[in-house]
Design a protein around this motif. Structure first.
Motif, mmCIF file in Angstrom:
data_model
loop_
_atom_site.group_PDB
_atom_site.id
_atom_site.type_symbol
_atom_site.label_atom_id
_atom_site.label_comp_id
_atom_site.label_asym_id
_atom_site.label_seq_id
_atom_site.Cartn_x
_atom_site.Cartn_y
_atom_site.Cartn_z
ATOM 1 N N ARG A 167 13.015 8.585 -4.286
ATOM 2 C CA ARG A 167 11.865 8.799 -5.183
ATOM 3 C C ARG A 167 10.510 8.983 -4.498
ATOM 4 N NH1 ARG A 167 13.323 7.146 -10.856
ATOM 5 N NH2 ARG A 167 15.566 6.675 -10.881
ATOM 6 N N GLY A 168 10.471 8.647 -3.050
ATOM 7 C CA GLY A 168 9.298 9.015 -2.426
ATOM 8 C C GLY A 168 8.761 7.956 -1.527
ATOM 9 N N ALA A 169 9.306 6.798 -1.257
ATOM 10 C CA ALA A 169 8.675 5.680 -0.429
ATOM 11 C C ALA A 169 9.199 5.995 0.965
ATOM 12 C CB ALA A 169 8.989 4.338 -1.227
ATOM 13 N N GLY A 170 8.367 5.655 1.735
ATOM 14 C CA GLY A 170 8.652 5.967 3.217
ATOM 15 C C GLY A 170 9.759 4.809 3.532
ATOM 16 N N ALA A 171 9.317 3.719 3.263
ATOM 17 C CA ALA A 171 10.433 2.658 3.382
ATOM 18 C C ALA A 171 10.406 1.735 2.161
ATOM 19 C CB ALA A 171 9.959 1.748 4.711
ATOM 20 N N VAL A 172 11.395 1.035 1.858
ATOM 21 C CA VAL A 172 11.682 0.372 0.767
ATOM 22 C C VAL A 172 12.046 -1.113 1.220
ATOM 23 C CG1 VAL A 172 12.798 -0.339 -1.454
ATOM 24 C CG2 VAL A 172 12.125 2.002 -0.946
ATOM 25 N N VAL A 173 11.423 -2.105 0.773
ATOM 26 C CA VAL A 173 11.555 -3.511 1.124
ATOM 27 C C VAL A 173 11.980 -4.080 -0.178
ATOM 28 C CG1 VAL A 173 11.301 -5.775 2.512
ATOM 29 C CG2 VAL A 173 10.443 -3.576 3.244
ATOM 30 N N ALA A 229 5.664 7.986 -6.841
ATOM 31 C CA ALA A 229 5.480 9.511 -6.859
ATOM 32 C C ALA A 229 4.286 9.699 -5.858
ATOM 33 C CB ALA A 229 5.027 10.067 -8.122
ATOM 34 N N GLY A 230 3.366 8.718 -5.600
ATOM 35 C CA GLY A 230 2.463 9.061 -4.630
ATOM 36 C C GLY A 230 2.850 8.765 -3.174
ATOM 37 N N ARG A 231 4.136 8.688 -2.910
ATOM 38 C CA ARG A 231 4.601 8.428 -1.623
ATOM 39 C C ARG A 231 3.954 7.304 -0.697
ATOM 40 N NH1 ARG A 231 8.296 12.338 -1.588
ATOM 41 N NH2 ARG A 231 8.629 12.328 0.767
ATOM 42 N N PRO A 232 4.146 5.913 -1.320
ATOM 43 C CA PRO A 232 3.770 4.930 -0.531
ATOM 44 C C PRO A 232 4.477 4.936 0.965
ATOM 45 C CG PRO A 232 5.139 3.895 -2.120
ATOM 46 C CD PRO A 232 4.889 5.540 -2.405
ATOM 47 N N ASP A 233 4.050 4.377 1.818
ATOM 48 C CA ASP A 233 4.610 4.020 3.231
ATOM 49 C C ASP A 233 5.782 3.003 3.036
ATOM 50 O OD1 ASP A 233 2.818 5.686 5.299
ATOM 51 O OD2 ASP A 233 1.614 4.910 3.764
ATOM 52 N N ILE A 284 -7.245 1.285 -17.029
ATOM 53 C CA ILE A 284 -6.889 2.051 -15.895
ATOM 54 C C ILE A 284 -5.798 2.939 -16.123
ATOM 55 C CG2 ILE A 284 -6.066 1.868 -13.506
ATOM 56 C CD1 ILE A 284 -8.989 1.040 -13.767
ATOM 57 N N PRO A 285 -5.878 4.598 -15.696
ATOM 58 C CA PRO A 285 -4.818 5.396 -16.023
ATOM 59 C C PRO A 285 -3.675 4.651 -15.385
ATOM 60 C CG PRO A 285 -6.335 6.161 -14.384
ATOM 61 C CD PRO A 285 -7.095 5.253 -14.947
ATOM 62 N N VAL A 286 -2.252 5.130 -15.906
ATOM 63 C CA VAL A 286 -1.218 4.820 -15.568
ATOM 64 C C VAL A 286 -0.624 5.081 -13.931
ATOM 65 C CG1 VAL A 286 0.524 6.255 -16.514
ATOM 66 C CG2 VAL A 286 1.164 4.155 -16.083
ATOM 67 N N GLY A 287 -0.973 6.451 -13.655
ATOM 68 C CA GLY A 287 -0.939 6.974 -12.449
ATOM 69 C C GLY A 287 -1.959 6.569 -11.313
ATOM 70 N N ALA A 288 -2.723 5.534 -11.713
ATOM 71 C CA ALA A 288 -3.687 5.137 -10.653
ATOM 72 C C ALA A 288 -3.072 4.826 -9.190
ATOM 73 C CB ALA A 288 -4.177 3.860 -11.276
ATOM 74 N N TYR A 289 -1.988 4.188 -9.074
ATOM 75 C CA TYR A 289 -1.768 3.802 -7.855
ATOM 76 C C TYR A 289 -1.101 5.121 -7.077
ATOM 77 C CZ TYR A 289 -1.701 -1.241 -8.462
ATOM 78 O OH TYR A 289 -1.929 -2.687 -8.709
ATOM 79 N N ALA A 290 -0.712 5.978 -7.628
ATOM 80 C CA ALA A 290 -0.424 7.281 -6.958
ATOM 81 C C ALA A 290 -1.606 7.864 -6.234
ATOM 82 C CB ALA A 290 0.277 8.524 -7.819
ATOM 83 N N GLY A 291 -2.786 7.974 -6.882
ATOM 84 C CA GLY A 291 -4.015 8.453 -6.606
ATOM 85 C C GLY A 291 -4.444 7.646 -5.597
ATOM 86 N N LEU A 292 -4.454 6.189 -5.150
ATOM 87 C CA LEU A 292 -4.974 5.424 -4.479
ATOM 88 C C LEU A 292 -4.207 5.634 -3.116
ATOM 89 C CD1 LEU A 292 -6.010 2.110 -6.356
ATOM 90 C CD2 LEU A 292 -7.527 4.226 -5.984
ATOM 91 N N PRO A 341 -1.869 3.459 6.418
ATOM 92 C CA PRO A 341 -0.667 2.919 5.588
ATOM 93 C C PRO A 341 -0.692 2.165 4.337
ATOM 94 C CG PRO A 341 -0.709 2.066 7.573
ATOM 95 C CD PRO A 341 -1.744 2.683 7.544
ATOM 96 N N ALA A 342 0.106 2.672 3.217
ATOM 97 C CA ALA A 342 -0.305 1.875 2.052
ATOM 98 C C ALA A 342 1.042 1.187 1.569
ATOM 99 C CB ALA A 342 -0.645 2.762 1.041
ATOM 100 N N LEU A 343 1.172 0.028 1.189
ATOM 101 C CA LEU A 343 2.203 -0.553 0.586
ATOM 102 C C LEU A 343 1.883 -0.717 -0.683
ATOM 103 C CD1 LEU A 343 3.967 -3.848 2.041
ATOM 104 C CD2 LEU A 343 3.228 -3.644 -0.486
ATOM 105 N N LEU A 344 2.854 -0.472 -1.732
ATOM 106 C CA LEU A 344 2.824 -0.495 -3.201
ATOM 107 C C LEU A 344 3.727 -1.967 -3.704
ATOM 108 C CD1 LEU A 344 1.610 0.256 -5.875
ATOM 109 C CD2 LEU A 344 3.624 1.984 -5.948
ATOM 110 N N ASP A 345 3.200 -2.841 -4.523
ATOM 111 C CA ASP A 345 4.101 -3.792 -5.047
ATOM 112 C C ASP A 345 3.205 -4.191 -6.515
ATOM 113 O OD1 ASP A 345 5.187 -6.001 -5.710
ATOM 114 O OD2 ASP A 345 4.340 -7.276 -4.288
#
Lengths: 309, 309
Positions: B209-215, B177-181, B144-152, B162-166
């Motif tokens: 760095r691009g996140a809408g919110a950081v928890v 860099a994909g700017r997750p919510d 899987i390309p390392v930038g996969a999550y940015a694309g998703l 809305p997307a959450l990244l963990d």
């Protein structure tokens, strides 16, 4: 056909890690899986030597299914495992890349029901009709009576098939009462059975308990054999560096192979010792190095032992 | 429906042993198996809260089959995993009965082919049409390309979901860099991403760095949240004794649950903190204690944080 019995078969999984540290997280760099349990290992070595071999015992669940699929791929080997409702156990060997040491994690086996045990005994009796020798190997899963091996040895005797027993603990203590033709304990099993840490004395004692012959595997020191035809010590040419996992199973295969080939005892011991040594030298745990086996076969020393006064 | 993505699903196996000692042999006293991977854990908590949840990602081989059979038994949960030719990895957690410590062994995931990755992206886009939120969780398997999550994340934004990244490491660095919510790092991931070990500063940096919110989940110290609506600190009522495995996944479930229920931020943080705490207190790793969750929900402290000068 040689028959091997593995009541507690296993799917043997090997993990490589840089170094195992308790309470840390590890990325496993390499995963290998193969059918296991002592009787299965013995069968694989016998098949590699060109003997027709049949594997029986129990298999169940997804791990049992994987195990059977793998066994199907081994030439000269016939799968006669009895299906059970429980799931075949896994064993995990975690090998440290740095130290070479192995940490072993063994799942408990599935509980065998009385109906499954009865079904096995019928299959076993049928298989004995075509067997030239039988090896009874390894631990007993939950649900199997502790005296199981003694009964299986008596059934073999009634069928005229020589039986070799390789187990430990209570299964060994009770099994030897069935008078196996050959008993193959290692140093710890011998001490546990007899209370003696002196190999010759302990081997004599083990034989007195009912075994026709006792072949004790003494690790790097080779084999010590007491039989009605005499007593011998077989030693490999030099101290061997490598992984001793499965060396005892290879020795069992060598003894059976020599038995069905009607070799005299010293030649059986040579075969068993060379196979065990070639297993220590092989890169993969439990496999044997064929070239090393052929080369070592000419360099094993077998010396007759003078009986103690 | 809430969608959770787990590209590197796992069959999580837990072994209990008296005490793990390197290079020794251990009899495992208890074996448990359950579907795993962070997104799968998040989905299970969401389903237990009564949300309709769909699980996607990859599954293959016999371990993948067992994982899917188990997921089928979870109410409110739909399996939309994409089949792959490789075998889903196992993780083994060896729990010491004596010390309570856990040793983790993680197999590498199967290599995903370009065709499998394309098939997943199509399934993912289809599923987004019915999703109210999506969580992208855990590590990336080989292939899987390392930038996969940015694309998703971009695909989710295009669908208005809305997307959450963990995640962690390079997948996190490139994913943000994909700017997750919402970005949900723990203390180590935050430090790895920003180079700062000071939670407030690091959280601000992560948001820049691009996140809408950081928890940020700070272990026993609860959660620190920075969002366009404000900044808060949520803390559980007292230091909790138990197993922190899965607490972060429960926090993610709480954040998503609060998001789709349109709760204000302080109430989302209360839900996330109480679920994480109730997971630490539960006897089984990764499960949450429902009674503790309800009781703790009334005792979480959420305080607004004054912005730094």
């Amino acid at each position: 056909m040689i028959l091997t019995v593995t009541l507690n078969t296993a799917l043997d999984i090997t993990y490589r890690v840089p170094s195992l540290r308790p309470h840390a997280s590890h990325r496993v760099s390499e995963v290998t899986e193969r059918p296991g349990g002592k009787g299965v290992n013995v069968a694989r070595v016998l098949a590699a030597l060109g003997h027709q071999v049949t594997v029986t015992g129990f298999a169940g669940g997804t791990t049992g299914q994987i195990l059977r699929e793998r066994l199907m791929q081994v030439p000269h080997l016939t799968d006669a495992l009895v299906p059970v409702s429980g799931t075949t156990r896994r064993t995990i060997a975690v090998v440290d890349d740095l130290s070479g040491g192995t940490t072993q994690l063994n799942e408990p086996g599935p509980t065998i029901t009385p109906a499954e045990w009865s079904a096995f005994q019928e299959v076993y009796e049928d298989l004995l009709a075509g067997a030239s020798a039988v090896a009874l190997c390894g631990s007993l899963p939950p649900g199997i009576p502790v005296g199981a091996y003694a009964g299986l040895i008596r059934t073999a005797r009634a069928a005229g098939v020589p039986a070799l027993l390789d187990t430990s603990g209570a299964a060994l203590r009770r099994g030897v009462a069935g008078r196996p033709d050959i008993l193959k304990p290692n140093t710890e099993e011998l001490a546990e059975l007899t209370g003696s840490h002196e190999p010759l004395r302990a081997t004599q004692d083990a034989r007195r308990r009912g075994a026709g012959a006792v072949v004790a595997s003494l690790g790097a020191e080779g084999l010590l054999a007491l039989s009605p035809e005499g007593r011998w010590r077989a030693t490999p040419p030099a101290a061997l560096r490598g992984n001793p996992t499965g060396a005892g199973d290879s020795a069992v295969a060598g003894l059976l192979s020599g038995l069905v080939d009607n070799l005299p005892w010293p030649d059986r011991l040579t075969r068993a010792t060379a196979l065990a040594a070639a297993t220590v030298l092989a890169p993969a745990a439990g496999e044997f190095d064929r070239q090393a086996y052929e080369e070592l076969s000419g360099r094993v020393t077998v010396s007759a032992q003078v009986p103690a006064a």
